[in-house]
Design a protein around this motif. Sequence first.
Motif, PDB file in Angstrom:
ATOM      1  N   ILE A 298       0.833  -1.202   0.000  1.00 22.91           N
ATOM      2  CA  ILE A 298       0.000   0.000   0.000  1.00 22.91           C
ATOM      3  C   ILE A 298       0.866   1.249   0.000  1.00 22.91           C
ATOM      4  O   ILE A 298       0.615   2.190  -0.757  1.00 22.91           O
ATOM      5  CB  ILE A 298      -0.970   0.001   1.196  1.00 22.91           C
ATOM      6  CG1 ILE A 298      -2.010  -1.108   1.026  1.00 22.91           C
ATOM      7  CG2 ILE A 298      -1.640   1.357   1.358  1.00 22.91           C
ATOM      8  CD1 ILE A 298      -2.808  -1.407   2.278  1.00 22.91           C
TER       9      ILE A 298
ATOM     10  N   LEU B 296       0.905   4.013  -2.988  1.00 16.71           N
ATOM     11  CA  LEU B 296       0.634   5.433  -2.761  1.00 16.71           C
ATOM     12  C   LEU B 296       1.805   6.292  -3.221  1.00 16.71           C
ATOM     13  O   LEU B 296       1.617   7.326  -3.877  1.00 16.71           O
ATOM     14  CB  LEU B 296       0.325   5.694  -1.291  1.00 16.71           C
ATOM     15  CG  LEU B 296      -0.980   5.096  -0.764  1.00 16.71           C
ATOM     16  CD1 LEU B 296      -1.058   5.244   0.748  1.00 16.71           C
ATOM     17  CD2 LEU B 296      -2.186   5.727  -1.438  1.00 16.71           C
TER      18      LEU B 296
ATOM     19  N   ILE C 142      -6.779   1.409  -5.284  1.00 11.00           N
ATOM     20  CA  ILE C 142      -6.749   0.669  -4.021  1.00 11.00           C
ATOM     21  C   ILE C 142      -8.184   0.584  -3.511  1.00 11.00           C
ATOM     22  O   ILE C 142      -8.907   1.575  -3.515  1.00 11.00           O
ATOM     23  CB  ILE C 142      -5.842   1.383  -2.992  1.00 11.00           C
ATOM     24  CG1 ILE C 142      -4.425   1.525  -3.560  1.00 11.00           C
ATOM     25  CG2 ILE C 142      -5.831   0.617  -1.674  1.00 11.00           C
ATOM     26  CD1 ILE C 142      -3.513   2.385  -2.717  1.00 11.00           C
TER      27      ILE C 142
ATOM     28  N   ASN D 151     -11.611   0.565  -1.494  1.00 12.43           N
ATOM     29  CA  ASN D 151     -12.096   1.454  -0.431  1.00 12.43           C
ATOM     30  C   ASN D 151     -11.914   0.819   0.943  1.00 12.43           C
ATOM     31  O   ASN D 151     -11.607   1.506   1.916  1.00 12.43           O
ATOM     32  CB  ASN D 151     -13.568   1.803  -0.654  1.00 12.43           C
ATOM     33  CG  ASN D 151     -13.758   2.736  -1.817  1.00 12.43           C
ATOM     34  OD1 ASN D 151     -12.853   3.476  -2.186  1.00 12.43           O
ATOM     35  ND2 ASN D 151     -14.932   2.704  -2.412  1.00 12.43           N
TER      36      ASN D 151
ATOM     37  N   MET E 225      -8.346   1.353   1.934  1.00 11.98           N
ATOM     38  CA  MET E 225      -8.109   2.762   2.230  1.00 11.98           C
ATOM     39  C   MET E 225      -8.736   3.134   3.581  1.00 11.98           C
ATOM     40  O   MET E 225      -8.147   3.884   4.348  1.00 11.98           O
ATOM     41  CB  MET E 225      -8.653   3.650   1.119  1.00 11.98           C
ATOM     42  CG  MET E 225      -7.879   3.508  -0.189  1.00 11.98           C
ATOM     43  SD  MET E 225      -6.113   3.856  -0.044  1.00 11.98           S
ATOM     44  CE  MET E 225      -6.165   5.632   0.098  1.00 11.98           C
ATOM     45  N   ASP E 226      -9.928   2.622   3.867  1.00  9.39           N
ATOM     46  CA  ASP E 226     -10.560   2.863   5.160  1.00  9.39           C
ATOM     47  C   ASP E 226      -9.690   2.314   6.285  1.00  9.39           C
ATOM     48  O   ASP E 226      -9.514   2.947   7.325  1.00  9.39           O
ATOM     49  CB  ASP E 226     -11.939   2.210   5.238  1.00  9.39           C
ATOM     50  CG  ASP E 226     -12.989   2.946   4.422  1.00  9.39           C
ATOM     51  OD1 ASP E 226     -12.747   4.099   4.036  1.00  9.39           O
ATOM     52  OD2 ASP E 226     -14.050   2.349   4.164  1.00  9.39           O
TER      53      ASP E 226
ATOM     54  N   GLN F  10      -7.126   6.538   4.942  1.00  8.01           N
ATOM     55  CA  GLN F  10      -6.926   7.498   3.879  1.00  8.01           C
ATOM     56  C   GLN F  10      -8.038   7.457   2.855  1.00  8.01           C
ATOM     57  O   GLN F  10      -7.828   7.732   1.685  1.00  8.01           O
ATOM     58  CB  GLN F  10      -5.582   7.253   3.200  1.00  8.01           C
ATOM     59  CG  GLN F  10      -4.421   7.493   4.121  1.00  8.01           C
ATOM     60  CD  GLN F  10      -3.094   7.508   3.400  1.00  8.01           C
ATOM     61  OE1 GLN F  10      -3.016   7.688   2.208  1.00  8.01           O
ATOM     62  NE2 GLN F  10      -2.042   7.301   4.143  1.00  8.01           N
ATOM     63  N   ALA F  11      -9.231   7.115   3.279  1.00  8.89           N
ATOM     64  CA  ALA F  11     -10.355   7.072   2.355  1.00  8.89           C
ATOM     65  C   ALA F  11     -10.764   8.470   1.952  1.00  8.89           C
ATOM     66  O   ALA F  11     -10.564   9.418   2.667  1.00  8.89           O
ATOM     67  CB  ALA F  11     -11.548   6.350   3.010  1.00  8.89           C
TER      68      ALA F  11
END
Length: 71
Positions: free
Chosen positions: A48, A52, A59, A61, A64-65, A69-70
């Motif tokens: 990840i 990034l 990526i 959701n 990311m959650d 960083q969502a």
Amino acid sequence: MSKEVEIMSSIKVSQSDIAKALNLSRNTVSKALNGNPVITEKTRRLVIQKALDMGYRNISNEVMDEIGQAG
């Protein structure tokens, strides 16, 4: 925005690019980016972060959650 930043932001990053950068298989990268539980936490975070850093945008959701960083 500088010309260099414009060029870098327009380059499409693939899972294969991330895999090559980390010396992992594309399959491992895919699983990490999609939150597959067979991938260790250490490997998932490594993938990840590299994704990034490289500007990869696909990526999940859920992942990311998980890393906060969502959005």
